[in-house]
Design a protein around this motif. Sequence first.
Motif, PDB file in Angstrom:
ATOM      1  N   TYR A   1      21.319  60.315  72.695  1.00  0.00           N
ATOM      2  CA  TYR A   1      22.261  59.257  73.080  1.00  0.00           C
ATOM      3  C   TYR A   1      23.652  59.856  73.242  1.00  0.00           C
ATOM      4  N   THR A   2      24.310  59.578  74.369  1.00  0.00           N
ATOM      5  CA  THR A   2      25.675  60.050  74.591  1.00  0.00           C
ATOM      6  C   THR A   2      26.557  58.861  74.972  1.00  0.00           C
ATOM      7  N   TRP A   3      27.871  59.029  74.811  1.00  0.00           N
ATOM      8  CA  TRP A   3      28.817  57.936  74.981  1.00  0.00           C
ATOM      9  C   TRP A   3      29.909  58.340  75.959  1.00  0.00           C
ATOM     10  N   ARG A   4      30.095  57.539  76.993  1.00  0.00           N
ATOM     11  CA  ARG A   4      31.068  57.834  78.040  1.00  0.00           C
ATOM     12  C   ARG A   4      31.842  56.576  78.413  1.00  0.00           C
ATOM     13  N   GLY A   5      32.952  56.775  79.118  1.00  0.00           N
ATOM     14  CA  GLY A   5      33.771  55.662  79.560  1.00  0.00           C
ATOM     15  C   GLY A   5      33.553  55.335  81.010  1.00  0.00           C
TER      16      GLY A   5
ATOM     17  N   ASN B   1      25.522  55.601  77.253  1.00  0.00           N
ATOM     18  CA  ASN B   1      26.151  54.293  77.235  1.00  0.00           C
ATOM     19  C   ASN B   1      27.499  54.407  77.934  1.00  0.00           C
ATOM     20  N   ILE B   2      27.661  53.642  79.008  1.00  0.00           N
ATOM     21  CA  ILE B   2      28.921  53.617  79.746  1.00  0.00           C
ATOM     22  C   ILE B   2      29.765  52.474  79.181  1.00  0.00           C
ATOM     23  N   GLU B   3      30.756  52.825  78.367  1.00  0.00           N
ATOM     24  CA  GLU B   3      31.591  51.829  77.715  1.00  0.00           C
ATOM     25  C   GLU B   3      32.621  51.234  78.673  1.00  0.00           C
TER      26      GLU B   3
ATOM     27  N   THR C   1      23.051  52.560  79.888  1.00  0.00           N
ATOM     28  CA  THR C   1      23.432  51.251  79.365  1.00  0.00           C
ATOM     29  C   THR C   1      24.887  51.004  79.739  1.00  0.00           C
ATOM     30  N   PHE C   2      25.219  49.761  80.044  1.00  0.00           N
ATOM     31  CA  PHE C   2      26.612  49.382  80.223  1.00  0.00           C
ATOM     32  C   PHE C   2      27.068  48.573  79.007  1.00  0.00           C
ATOM     33  N   ASP C   3      28.116  49.027  78.340  1.00  0.00           N
ATOM     34  CA  ASP C   3      28.790  48.297  77.268  1.00  0.00           C
ATOM     35  C   ASP C   3      27.821  47.736  76.232  1.00  0.00           C
TER      36      ASP C   3
END
Length: 355
Positions: free
Chosen positions: A73-77, A101-103, A146-148
């Motif tokens: 799992y990775t987290w990006r803006g 996950n695109i925050e 995933t979005f937000d």
Amino acid sequence: MGRGPVRGTAAAGAALLVLTLGGEGHAEHTSGYECTISEILEPSCGVWWGASPYKDRIEPLEEAVGRRMDIVYTWRGIDQASVPGERERALVAEGRFVHTNIEARRFTRPGHPAVDYGSILRGDFDESLRSQARGVAELKVPYFVTFDHEADAGKRYDRRGTPEEFVRAWRHIVDLYREEGADNAVWVWNVTGWKGNLDRLPGLWPGNDHVDWISWEAYNMSGCDLHPDWTEPVSFEEALRPAYEWIQEEGPRHGIDPGKPVMIGEMGTTYIGPERTRQWYAEIPEVLRRYERVRAVKVWDNRVSDCDFRVGAHEHAREGFAEAGQDPYVNLPDQIREFVASAEQRAGRGLPRLP
């Protein structure tokens, strides 16, 4: 990947790979049961095992528990054009699947300030989103997006926009990805899954044609300072069950297909004593066998405030997670991973459908 918004499950959709399996989850040339994997990476014979690793480093966790994670799992803006980045590309090259996950946050600015869904709908981030989509398409292997995440959470719900705006923003992003040819993006709708939030889910549902997997969390947070009212530990099964039953029983009334594969997007427990902590993790594979729609699980190997969910924080957590990770049910055949990992070499673009 076939074009178009509707993709099938392993049961209903086209299988990418069919293996004949013998005992203990190993592929053999003998009679046995068939293991299929769909074009959205739903396996019929077990569960993908993954993690959101501490300090973004998956190797220490894998070394500690003696196995490779299937999904990272990775987290990006939403403002980051270079997604997938070097880290995601390296993980894919090494044979792992990636879930990003695109925050709805600006990761290119200090503090990662939130953005409202209205700005997404106005097209303020279309350029970065289209760049992301092209980057995903270039990988030519399935890529979870995933979005937000956790839009139903108290700190997010109706904060960045209305539920209706969340749905419209989700669909807008999926449509942009598809326009850029990112048919290998596998869309994972993620919520908290907490019992008190279930009535919020219908208003946040983007629709079956814009969601491939349904996802929620399964935590025990007893003793966590962020949740002072959480006094009694809950098991992994007790944590995942409310949302599972709601999706199966109430989902169809709200247009949610209960046949979609389920991913436990995050899970873990605070320290609840030596044996209880070990057992919390060790019993997970047996629990998963009773919830057949769950086809992927990821541990949140991290901490926030004094809420510590790191597998390596206590030897009992590490032992239980390592024991669970050796169970055949969460060890899919190597041939499945090899098939997906070699897709680019075996097909000029996208994944072929096998007869």
